[in-house]
Structure formats: structure tokens, C-alpha cells
Design a protein around this motif. Structure first.
Motif, PDB file in Angstrom:
ATOM      1  N   GLN A   2      -0.858   7.204   1.048  1.00 45.66           N
ATOM      2  CA  GLN A   2      -2.024   7.933   0.541  1.00 45.66           C
ATOM      3  C   GLN A   2      -3.255   7.030   0.457  1.00 45.66           C
ATOM      4  OE1 GLN A   2      -1.255  11.233  -0.219  1.00 45.66           O
ATOM      5  NE2 GLN A   2      -3.418  11.748  -0.463  1.00 45.66           N
ATOM      6  N   SER A   3      -3.041   5.777   0.038  1.00 47.24           N
ATOM      7  CA  SER A   3      -4.179   4.867  -0.138  1.00 47.24           C
ATOM      8  C   SER A   3      -4.796   4.431   1.189  1.00 47.24           C
ATOM      9  CB  SER A   3      -3.741   3.634  -0.930  1.00 47.24           C
ATOM     10  OG  SER A   3      -2.922   2.779  -0.142  1.00 47.24           O
ATOM     11  N   ARG A  20       0.836  -1.194   0.000  1.00 49.10           N
ATOM     12  CA  ARG A  20       0.000   0.000   0.000  1.00 49.10           C
ATOM     13  C   ARG A  20       0.874   1.248   0.000  1.00 49.10           C
ATOM     14  NH1 ARG A  20      -5.288  -1.036   2.046  1.00 49.10           N
ATOM     15  NH2 ARG A  20      -5.748   1.140   1.529  1.00 49.10           N
TER      16      ARG A  20
END
Length: 316
Positions: free
Chosen positions: A291-292, A288
Motif C-alpha cells: 500500500q505504501s 515497506r
């Protein structure tokens, strides 16, 4: 209404390890998930142990992971200096305010003397200072100073300080019985962590402090200093420590879990994803970006107890 101002406040005495990264990730997510900002402050109070090269490498590592800050470090900004080694004059002004209140006194006790005494110890092994030097007369102080340079402590009241931790929940500590009078300045003139972080967080506009649970016991002392200096304390979130598979705390001496080693074996997204998994932010250790992870961040998902590395997650 603007979001919180959080901060990264690493001590560059070595390469970042996974525990440092986990705390930095949580600090970034907590502030950024609510539209906030991040300040990078380099805590190099002990400049001899914290060469600038380590601080520069630390910035490069954070940027590689995608944990980008809004001001501070070598980038500069409106609230500098951002290196504690450059802030002596700033700390001196706050220290002198406390002196003027009659709350600061010299202490000649050595660490060995305190540990040999019958004073109670805190849960982390530190001695609750019994006030040995609090009542020294001017003549006694002058006599002792001929033999030994003193450190300097601030007097604390017999008072319970309570606060709501964003991660750990309600917490309280009695200053007198929980820690006793604490250091503001070492005998060599270096200011103590407790004073420096309060002064810096206040002048940098920090409204949210995310750090490891090992610093939870510092919070009551810092809230006390905020009050004495007429400053507003931030919100606090103390995240669980990351332990190795045997249950030991990670340190910068643990080369296997340092970023120096990990960057050769994993991508930034793999490291972030594995940390997010360990700290309850996703159900599997899939890669990941920071930001996600923003849409699903919630302190309620983060464990309240220390987190142990799982076999095979970051190698053997």
C-alpha cells in the motif's frame, strides 16, 4: 472512468519464489495505483502437477504479503470458474470456433523430431514450427492416427503483430517466422496455455496483463487469438526476470528463495521492501507495505533488463 483490471495467474506446481512475488507485486501496484482491481486465477491446466493444496497455500502467501485480490481463487466472484482445471467446456467452445474457421489441424510431430529437424529456433530455444503436418491429406491423417494420437495446432499467417509493452516498450513479431503454427491442444486433450489464457482474461474482464519477460514471445500469438475470437486484447507489461547471484533464473526448485524458507527469516514488509528496491521503486531496501508503494509507482522506474539478486539481500 474505472481503473484497469489486472490479475495474478500463478501455476500452483510448488511454493512461490521471489521471482513470482516480484511479478505479483508489480501487477498489484500497476492496477491499484490507478484505482483498479485484481483477479486471482489459478492456472492448474495440468491438474496432476498442481494439487489444490498448493493453490490454497499460494492464496495464504499472497494475503500474508498484503497482495489482496478483489475476486477469484477460493473467494469466487462473478467471472468463475477461477481454476483452469474446471474450464474445459469453456475452452472447448472457443476451440470449436477456430475449428469452424478451418484453421485447426492435427500434428503428429514429436518434440524430439522437431528438435532434430533443421527448422529454425527462437531466442528461447523453441523450434519455429515448419508446418510439417499442415498439408496432410485426410488419408495420411487417418493412417498416422492409427499409430499416434495427434496434438492440434492453429495456422498462422505471414504477418507482423506489433504492440507497445508498458514495461519493455515497442515489440513486434512475425507469426510465421517467429513461432509458426502453434499448439491449441495437447494429444491428451489438455488445452494449451495460449488458448486458455486468452479465453480466461477476456471472460474475466482483464484489461492489463503483467507477467515475466520470459512470456513476451507469447504475446503476438495471443493477440492473434484475440482477433480470431473477436475479443479485445488487454495491455501487456512484461517485467524483467529475477535471477540468482550467478545469473540463473529462479525456479520453484530453488528452496532458498521460496516463500516457505523466506517467511521464517523475514517479515512480509521486509520482503516487499527488498523487492521494491531491486525493481527500482525505492532507493534502499527498507521495509515497506504494498500500500505504501502505490503513490510512487511508475513503470518508467522498473528496469528493462533482468534483475540479479544482490549478495546478502536475502541471505547468502
Amino acid at each position: 472512468m474505472s481503473g484497469p483490471t489486472g490479475r495474478f495467474a500463478p501455476s500452483p506446481s510448488g511454493r512461490l519464489h521471489l521471482g513470482n512475488l516480484a511479478c505479483s507485486l508489480l501487477a498489484w501496484l500497476s492496477a491499484k495505483s490507478r484505482g483498479g482491481r485484481i483477479v486471482l486465477r489459478i492456472e492448474d491446466l495440468d491438474a496432476a502437477r498442481c494439487p489444490r493444496a498448493y493453490a490454497d497455500q499460494l492464496e495464504e502467501d499472497l494475503a500474508w504479503l498484503g497482495l489482496v485480490w478483489d475476486e477469484g481463487g477460493s473467494h469466487g466472484g462473478p467471472h468463475g470458474p477461477y481454476y483452469q482445471s474446471e474450464c474445459g467446456e469453456i475452452y472447448t467452445k472457443s476451440y470449436q470456433k477456430l475449428e469452424a474457421m478451418g484453421l485447426v489441424y492435427p500434428c503428429f510431430c514429436s518434440r524430439a523430431q522437431l528438435h532434430a529437424a533443421s527448422a529454425p529456433h527462437t531466442s528461447d530455444g523453441n523450434v519455429v514450427y515448419p508446418g510439417t503436418c499442415r498439408g496432410l491429406t485426410p488419408e495420411q491423417v487417418a493412417e498416422k492416427r492409427r499409430v499416434k494420437a495427434p496434438a492440434w495446432r492453429v495456422m498462422v499467417p505471414d504477418e507482423e503483430i506489433a504492440f507497445e509493452d508498458l514495461c519493455m516498450g515497442p515489440h513486434s513479431e512475425n507469426l510465421l517466422t517467429g513461432c509458426g503454427d502453434f499448439y491449441l491442444r495437447r494429444a491428451d486433450g489438455v488445452f494449451a496455455y495460449q488458448l486458455a489464457v486468452v479465453v480466461d482474461d477476456a471472460r474475466m474482464g482483464v484489461t492489463e496483463v503483467v507477467r515475466g519477460a520470459d512470456l513476451l514471445s507469447s504475446t503476438a500469438r495471443q493477440i492473434y487469438l484475440y482477433r480470431l475470437l473477436g475479443l479485445t486484447p488487454p495491455a501487456f507489461a512484461h517485467c524483467p526476470l529475477l535471477l540468482d547471484q550467478e545469473g540463473r533464473r529462479l525456479s520453484k526448485r530453488d528452496g532458498d528463495q521460496s516463500l516457505e524458507n523466506l517467511r521464517g527469516r523475514y517479515t512480509a514488509e521486509e520482503i516487499v521492501g527488498k523487492l521494491a528496491y531491486l525493481y527500482g521503486l525505492q532507493p534502499e531496501p527498507a521495509p515497506r507495505t504494498p500500500q505504501s508503494l502505490l503513490p510512487g509507482f511508475d513503470w518508467a522506474k522498473v528496469p528493462k533488463q533482468d534483475v540479479r539478486l544482490q549478495p546478502g539481500l536475502f541471505g547468502s
